[in-house]
Design a protein around this motif. Structure first.
Motif, PDB file in Angstrom:
ATOM      1  N   LYS A 197       8.041   8.436   1.754  1.00 30.17           N
ATOM      2  CA  LYS A 197       6.597   8.382   1.591  1.00 30.17           C
ATOM      3  C   LYS A 197       6.008   9.751   1.866  1.00 30.17           C
ATOM      4  O   LYS A 197       6.311  10.382   2.877  1.00 30.17           O
ATOM      5  CB  LYS A 197       5.979   7.346   2.533  1.00 30.17           C
ATOM      6  N   LEU A 251      -1.556   7.543   1.731  1.00 22.56           N
ATOM      7  CA  LEU A 251      -0.338   7.647   0.927  1.00 22.56           C
ATOM      8  C   LEU A 251      -0.633   8.417  -0.357  1.00 22.56           C
ATOM      9  O   LEU A 251      -1.541   8.074  -1.111  1.00 22.56           O
ATOM     10  CB  LEU A 251       0.195   6.249   0.600  1.00 22.56           C
ATOM     11  N   GLN A 260       5.235   7.571  -3.195  1.00 22.35           N
ATOM     12  CA  GLN A 260       6.423   7.086  -2.511  1.00 22.35           C
ATOM     13  C   GLN A 260       7.540   6.880  -3.515  1.00 22.35           C
ATOM     14  O   GLN A 260       7.287   6.623  -4.705  1.00 22.35           O
ATOM     15  CB  GLN A 260       6.146   5.800  -1.745  1.00 22.35           C
TER      16      GLN A 260
END
Length: 277
Positions: A59, A68, A71
């Motif tokens: 990630k 995020l 990933q």
């Protein structure tokens, strides 16, 4: 895919990582980091490797907010999802995926070789554990499906056990020349000496001369057990001595030897001697 009830574990965290856009691969040759624009990375942030079940996830997150960015799910290593470059050990190629299943290839790089080493070892350890788990599950399935060994007694089957004790053999004893066993020496290896004859309460003065006559003894009040050893003297001529206890006459013969110590004190006759003497 990971099961719903499995927990997520963190395998590795690196605070500094750079992301690069890489050109498409023109042939089957491996990727080269020299073809990327290493001086101007397209994104910088934090890298975190997690595992949920047997699947690992790489990630890319924001350093401050933890949002995020992308990933990459990893189901095997080494594989298509993570590849190394041919000209450096600090750069890798990742295949990232979104929630819709679309994928793309990006380049990631570490400023320190130690961070790149930790990234590589974390993935190797995880998939080594996955391989061991698969082998254990396969052996368990083969054991359940195979024939079971029945070690129980059948109906009417009996066994016989001999628990009798064997005869004990006597150990041969060492024998001497006469055929008898030798006794061990006494403790300490010392034997007490016999009592000496000088420990008696009375000491006898040996007689000199051939004719048994009255004994001459020294009566000293200081020590009655002390024997006075001296050279005898000779008395010439016939004379007599008188007993100091009964005044009887004790004759002497010519050339009789007399103790010089007794000659100037007193003498006694044989009738007054102690019976033990």
């Amino acid at each position: 895919m990971a099961a719903e009830g499995e927990y997520e574990s963190i395998l590795c965290v690196k605070p500094d990582v750079n992301v690069y856009r890489i050109p498409p691969r023109a042939s089957n040759r491996s990727y080269r980091a020299a073809d990327w624009k290493l001086d101007t990375p397209d994104w910088s942030g934090r890298l975190r490797i997690t595992a949920k079940g047997q699947v690992a996830y790489i990630k890319l997150e924001d350093k401050v907010s933890g949002e995020l960015f992308a990933q990459a799910p990893i189901k095997e290593y080494p594989g298509v999802a993570v590849e190394t470059v041919s000209d450096s050990s600090r750069y890798f190629v990742l295949r990232i995926q979104d929630d819709n299943g679309r994928s793309a290839f990006i380049g990631v790089g570490f400023g320190d070789r130690g961070d790149a080493f930790d990234f590589n070892v974390a993935l190797q350890d995880h998939f080594k554990w996955v391989k061991q788990e698969n082998e254990i599950s396969k052996s368990a399935q083969l054991g359940d499906s195979g024939p079971k060994l029945d070690l129980g007694f059948k109906e009417g089957q009996t066994i016989t056990l001999n628990i009798g004790q064997g005869k004990k053999r006597d150990k041969p004893r060492p024998q001497g020349s006469g055929g008898f066993g030798l006794l061990p020496p006494p403790p300490g290896g010392k034997i007490a000496p016999p009592p000496s004859l000088g420990s008696s309460n009375h000491n006898i003065v040996p007689q000199t001369g051939g004719t048994p006559t009255g004994c001459l003894l020294e009566l000293d009040s200081s020590n009655s057990n002390t024997v006075v050893q001296s050279n005898p003297i000779q008395i010439f001529g016939e004379t007599s001595l008188s007993c100091k206890l009964c005044s009887s006459s004790i004759p002497t013969t010519r050339n009789r030897k007399l103790d010089p110590v007794l000659s100037h004190r007193f003498v006694i006759c044989t009738s007054h001697l102690h019976p033990c003497l």
